[in-house]
Write a protein that holds these residues in place. Structure first.
Motif, short mmCIF file in Angstrom:
data_model
loop_
_atom_site.label_atom_id
_atom_site.label_comp_id
_atom_site.label_asym_id
_atom_site.label_seq_id
_atom_site.Cartn_x
_atom_site.Cartn_y
_atom_site.Cartn_z
N ALA A 119 53.64 78.23 77.59
CA ALA A 119 52.69 78.75 78.58
C ALA A 119 52.45 80.24 78.43
CB ALA A 119 53.20 78.45 79.98
N GLN A 120 53.30 80.93 77.66
CA GLN A 120 53.16 82.37 77.48
C GLN A 120 52.24 82.77 76.33
OE1 GLN A 120 54.50 84.76 79.55
NE2 GLN A 120 55.02 82.98 80.82
N ARG A 121 51.63 81.81 75.67
CA ARG A 121 50.82 82.14 74.48
C ARG A 121 49.62 83.02 74.82
NH1 ARG A 121 51.56 79.01 69.51
NH2 ARG A 121 53.49 77.80 69.73
N SER A 122 49.00 82.82 75.98
CA SER A 122 47.87 83.68 76.34
C SER A 122 48.34 85.11 76.61
CB SER A 122 47.15 83.12 77.57
OG SER A 122 48.04 83.05 78.68
N THR A 123 49.54 85.24 77.20
CA THR A 123 50.11 86.57 77.42
C THR A 123 50.43 87.24 76.10
OG1 THR A 123 51.08 85.81 79.51
CG2 THR A 123 51.97 87.84 78.56
N ILE A 124 50.94 86.46 75.14
CA ILE A 124 51.25 87.00 73.81
C ILE A 124 49.98 87.51 73.14
CG2 ILE A 124 52.02 86.35 71.49
CD1 ILE A 124 53.97 84.37 72.91
N ALA A 125 48.88 86.77 73.27
CA ALA A 125 47.61 87.20 72.67
C ALA A 125 47.13 88.51 73.29
CB ALA A 125 46.56 86.11 72.84
N ALA A 126 47.29 88.64 74.63
CA ALA A 126 46.88 89.88 75.29
C ALA A 126 47.75 91.05 74.84
CB ALA A 126 46.97 89.70 76.80
N ALA B 76 46.14 92.11 66.93
CA ALA B 76 45.40 90.86 67.05
C ALA B 76 44.49 90.64 65.86
CB ALA B 76 44.59 90.84 68.34
N ALA B 77 43.79 91.71 65.43
CA ALA B 77 42.87 91.57 64.30
C ALA B 77 43.60 91.19 63.04
CB ALA B 77 42.09 92.86 64.08
N GLN B 78 44.79 91.76 62.85
CA GLN B 78 45.60 91.48 61.69
C GLN B 78 45.99 90.00 61.67
OE1 GLN B 78 49.23 93.82 61.39
NE2 GLN B 78 50.34 92.04 60.63
N GLU B 79 46.37 89.43 62.83
CA GLU B 79 46.77 88.03 62.88
C GLU B 79 45.57 87.12 62.68
OE1 GLU B 79 49.77 87.17 62.83
OE2 GLU B 79 50.53 89.20 63.08
N ALA B 80 44.42 87.52 63.23
CA ALA B 80 43.22 86.71 63.09
C ALA B 80 42.78 86.63 61.65
CB ALA B 80 42.09 87.25 63.97
N ALA B 81 42.99 87.74 60.91
CA ALA B 81 42.59 87.75 59.51
C ALA B 81 43.43 86.80 58.69
CB ALA B 81 42.71 89.16 58.95
N ALA C 77 64.05 82.06 65.55
CA ALA C 77 63.02 82.05 64.51
C ALA C 77 62.28 83.38 64.47
CB ALA C 77 62.04 80.90 64.75
N VAL C 78 62.06 83.96 65.65
CA VAL C 78 61.41 85.28 65.71
C VAL C 78 62.28 86.32 65.03
CG1 VAL C 78 60.65 87.12 67.26
CG2 VAL C 78 60.07 84.75 67.78
N LEU D 80 56.66 91.69 68.22
CA LEU D 80 55.47 90.95 68.64
C LEU D 80 54.76 90.34 67.43
CD1 LEU D 80 53.63 90.11 70.94
CD2 LEU D 80 52.47 92.32 70.75
N SER D 81 54.69 91.08 66.34
CA SER D 81 54.08 90.54 65.13
C SER D 81 54.84 89.32 64.63
CB SER D 81 54.06 91.63 64.04
OG SER D 81 53.44 91.15 62.86
N ALA D 82 56.18 89.39 64.71
CA ALA D 82 56.99 88.22 64.32
C ALA D 82 56.75 87.05 65.26
CB ALA D 82 58.46 88.62 64.31
N ILE D 83 56.60 87.33 66.55
CA ILE D 83 56.29 86.26 67.51
C ILE D 83 54.96 85.61 67.14
CG2 ILE D 83 55.63 85.80 69.91
CD1 ILE D 83 57.60 88.00 70.75
N MET D 84 53.97 86.41 66.79
CA MET D 84 52.66 85.87 66.42
C MET D 84 52.76 84.97 65.19
SD MET D 84 50.23 87.06 68.53
CE MET D 84 48.69 87.17 67.61
N ASP D 85 53.56 85.41 64.23
CA ASP D 85 53.73 84.61 63.01
C ASP D 85 54.36 83.26 63.32
OD1 ASP D 85 52.63 86.61 61.48
OD2 ASP D 85 54.57 87.46 60.88
N VAL D 86 55.43 83.28 64.10
CA VAL D 86 56.11 82.03 64.46
C VAL D 86 55.19 81.15 65.29
CG1 VAL D 86 58.06 81.04 65.72
CG2 VAL D 86 58.38 83.10 64.33
#
Length: 435
Positions: free
Chosen positions: A415-422, A430-435, A369-370, A350-356
């Motif tokens: 369309a899955q980006r909101s699900t990924i954020a949840a 989430a906090a780590q990615e926001a930082a 890419a993930v 999931l962290s890799a998904i967030m980075d990509v």
């Protein structure tokens, strides 16, 4: 055919709740090898009788004292209806009994004492927690089960080496408290039969269906009731994370044993336990129709799952200080679960998904890419090398994110980006990615 309800003989039982609120419990005197029925009418009057006739004409009788479950001590019952005094007296007596024979942390000793009371009125609630002792061999887990289990409601003692079939049948017929030693000895897999009992046993109305045949060899699936309190001892965790969230856990062997704890349980302990069971039967007769879930006892700022599991225990505790200490225990359990989730392979993917996703804000998220980003992160490397196909399996089966084939490669739709954020918030990244 005869219409006489007693034509086939009386019905043996361990306990029964009548439609008018009458409570019936089998009592057992092992010294005299005798059983009888203790009856509490809705008005509070009690009596000990040899049998009890229902308005339907059905006659109820106690299980025989020769029944192997009772004669062997595998199931323990009260010997009489005692005098419980008041609720505070009973809690103090149970806690003193536990303290005399088991070395627990002070907070968990309080939890265990109140959990014993909960077992005697558990059928007034729809959800229950389990009590667990976890540690290496020789750290007092079995002692805790034998001591605390001996004063619970209709305790049924078993071990992980037992076959599962009698456990299903006894729980279904007797109800009460399952006291299970070495729970991870043989049944550590999430699909094991015993794990199904534990997963379904915290919520009323979720029986386990098992394939059975009747005397004509016809398929006749049976629903086994497994709801009820449970005391568990084990060395490791269960593989099933959802099951892990159902326990209040004491880690054993983390400090020197108290010097006043006897190495062996004395014979007097059994008589003390029997006297306490007598008092606790009186507590059941007094409290069964007076207790219920109290939503005002919910613990702020913890996950609904932990609140749902523990509310029954919190609802019977009058002392706000004890409730606060249990709230601290729940917060600790939640923090431990969150920490374990944060270092899982799902969290790494999931962290890799967030980075990509952050690097390609307007494009679908390529599984390849993930996978490449997973290999570059420290958390990903800690889980070993995963192929793009393996990463795709984690994405689809563990994170439940769909992938579609685009231009010859698989990707997570935009369309899955909101699900990924949840999901990121759930896994604590989430906090780590926001930082």
């Amino acid at each position: 055919m005869s219409s006489d309800p007693n034509a086939s003989g009386p019905t043996p039982l361990i306990s029964h709740v009548c439609q008018d609120g009458t409570l019936i419990e089998t009592i057992h005197d092992p010294a005299k090898a005798e059983t009888a029925l203790a009856v509490c009418r809705p008005g509070g009057t009690t009596a000990v009788v040899a049998d009890f006739d229902l308005p339907t004409g059905e006659r109820l009788v106690p299980y025989s004292a020769r029944n192997n479950l009772l004669a062997s001590g595998c199931v323990l019952l009260p010997g009489d209806v005692g005098e419980f005094g008041d609720k505070g007296d009973v809690v103090r007596a149970v806690q003193a009994f536990i303290h005399r024979y088991v070395d627990l942390s002070p907070a968990f000793e309080e939890i265990a004492a109140h959990y014993v009371l909960l077992t005697w009125v558990y059928d007034a609630f729809n959800e229950l927690p389990y009590l667990r002792f976890r540690g290496d061999w020789g750290t007092g887990k079995t002692r805790a089960l034998l001591t605390i289990g001996s004063v619970c409601y209709k305790p049924f003692f078993a071990s992980g080496a037992s076959t599962v079939s009698p456990i299903f049948h006894v729980l279904d017929a007797f109800g009460g408290t399952l006291v299970l030693d070495e729970a991870d000895f043989r049944f550590s897999d999430a699909t094991a039969e015993l794990t199904k009992i534990l997963n379904n046993g915290t919520v009323a109305g979720l029986p386990v269906l098992r394939t059975m045949t009747n005397r004509h060899r016809e398929l006749n699936p049976q629903a086994f009731k497994v709801f009820g309190p449970k005391l568990i001892a084990m060395r490791e965790d269960f593989a099933d994370r959802a099951l892990e969230s159902r326990f209040l856990t004491e880690e054993t062997g983390q400090r020197p044993l108290r010097s006043d704890i006897s190495i062996s349980l004395p014979a007097a302990m059994q008589e003390e336990a029997r006297e306490l069971r007598n008092r606790l039967l009186a507590w059941r007769f007094h409290a069964r129709w007076r207790v219920a879930s109290d939503p005002t006892r919910l613990v702020p700022d913890i996950a609904p799952r932990f609140n749902q599991t523990a509310l029954s225990l919190l609802s019977i505790i009058d002392d706000a200080g004890v409730r606060a200490r249990i709230a601290g225990q729940l917060a600790g359990e939640e923090a431990r679960a969150a920490a374990e989730r944060a270092v899982s392979v799902e969290a790494a993917v999931l962290s890799a998904i967030m980075d990509v996703a952050a690097s390609l804000p307007a494009l679908p998220i390529s599984v390849r890419a993930v996978a490449e980003q997973f290999e570059r992160t420290a958390l990903g490397r800690a889980h070993g090398s995963l192929t793009a196909k393996a990463v795709g399996i984690v994405i689809r089966t563990k994170l439940r994110l769909p992938t579609v084939k685009m231009h010859g490669t698989y990707a997570i739709p935009n369309a899955q980006r909101s699900t990924i954020a949840a999901l990121a918030a759930r896994y604590g990244i989430a906090a780590q990615e926001a930082a």
